[in-house]
Enzyme design. Sequence first.
Site, PDB file in Angstrom:
ATOM      1  N   GLY A   8       0.862  -1.252   0.031  1.00 51.58           N
ATOM      2  CA  GLY A   8       0.127  -0.015  -0.030  1.00 51.58           C
ATOM      3  C   GLY A   8       0.807   1.296  -0.005  1.00 51.58           C
ATOM      4  CD  GLN A  12      -3.205  11.413   3.829  1.00 46.20           C
ATOM      5  OE1 GLN A  12      -4.259  10.328   4.485  1.00 46.20           O
ATOM      6  NE2 GLN A  12      -3.317  12.710   4.135  1.00 46.20           N
ATOM      7  NE  ARG A  36      -3.268   3.093  -4.861  1.00 41.61           N
ATOM      8  CZ  ARG A  36      -3.599   3.795  -4.009  1.00 41.61           C
ATOM      9  NH1 ARG A  36      -4.161   4.822  -3.789  1.00 41.61           N
ATOM     10  NH2 ARG A  36      -3.096   3.391  -2.313  1.00 41.61           N
ATOM     11  CE1 TYR A 142      -9.884   2.629   7.977  1.00 40.16           C
ATOM     12  CE2 TYR A 142     -10.685   4.445   9.512  1.00 40.16           C
ATOM     13  CZ  TYR A 142      -9.769   3.776   8.748  1.00 40.16           C
ATOM     14  OH  TYR A 142      -8.249   4.343   8.773  1.00 40.16           O
ATOM     15  CE  LYS A 146      -7.259   0.751   9.563  1.00 40.83           C
ATOM     16  NZ  LYS A 146      -6.001   0.127   9.250  1.00 40.83           N
TER      17      LYS A 146
HETATM   18  N1  SER Z   1      -8.579   9.706   8.129  1.00 45.78           N
HETATM   19  C1  SER Z   1      -9.284   8.459   8.527  1.00 45.78           C
HETATM   20  C2  SER Z   1     -10.702   8.417   7.827  1.00 45.78           C
HETATM   21  O1  SER Z   1     -11.200   9.727   7.782  1.00 45.78           O
HETATM   22  C3  SER Z   1      -9.556   8.123  10.021  1.00 45.78           C
HETATM   23  O2  SER Z   1      -8.587   7.167   9.919  1.00 45.78           O
HETATM   24  O3  SER Z   1     -11.334   7.417   7.598  1.00 45.78           O
END
Ligand code: SER
Length: 314
Positions: A8, A12, A36, A142, A146
């Site tokens: 990855g 970012q 990518r 998400y 996590k």
């Molecule tokens: N920056 C992330 C998001 O907004 C948070 O871990 O999903």
Amino acid sequence: MEKILIIGACGQIGVELTLALRKVYGDGNVLATDIREEHPLLRGTGPYTTLNAMDGAAILDTIKKNGITQVYLLAALLSATGEKDPKKAWDINMQSLIQVLDLGVQEKLTKIYWPSSIAVFGPTTPMEHTPQATVVEPRTVYGISKYAGELWCQYYHQRYGLDVRSLRYPGLISWKSEPGGGTTDYAVEIYHEALKHGKYTSFLSENTYLPMMYMDDAIRGTIELMEAPQDRIKTRMSYNLSAMSFSPKEIAETIRYHIPDFAIDYAPDFRQQIADGWPKSIDDSAARQDWGWQHEYDLNKMTHEMLKNLQNRD
Ligand code: SER
């Protein structure tokens, strides 16, 4: 000699972490991979190959062929993208992690890094100065992935002695690499739009406070965590990590200091609900005590850096 695999690397965090790790460990010792194409900023800086984070056999092959000793697994779907396809987010975020943890045991990797997030927290969590260990009931897929991932990391450490380390990043703000699919991304877009158009429409409401961090701090913190002696790592879940908290209104005020006519308005969308379930500020005293974490950038300093660097680049 450590040989590092980054999965990855074009995201970012990945771009800047790859560049930073290459400075520390030597360009040839950090193999950047992503599904990518190679990110333009990585080109010519060290080895790169295409790799799908879901393809365990290909990851094993890459580890063996390159004598890899450490893996940084950064591939993930973030909060806003995850809500559009929850099952896919779960599959990508979980399968990639468990595969790497298994390979870590099997191939006797010295260390693994995997990022977590403030998204593990939810609306039942204390919102101010959120403690390291507290009520954790995430409401996004998400956040669920996590938190489950943190538990898996802890499990592999306890059961197999795997040296896996993790940070709960706040929203990350960077100018070199682009964010993708996060709820905190407004705090990057706002700088681009301020310079390009002098105005910005925020998808979060004006008084939505969220914990945030400048990328330079996040990268340095990550490398410091990874280089800390084993006995300084007291949690094998993920460390709270914090630098600043602000709202869209406050970041706009700091931009106006440099661009007096900058205008902001607000059109909250589905991401508002996600943000409303997350902490406003984070207590990261455990990271500070255990391995000496210290941030350097506050909101004013970050705004200055972001505007200066984006302006010089474009
Ligand atoms: N920056 C992330 C998001 O907004 C948070 O871990 O999903």
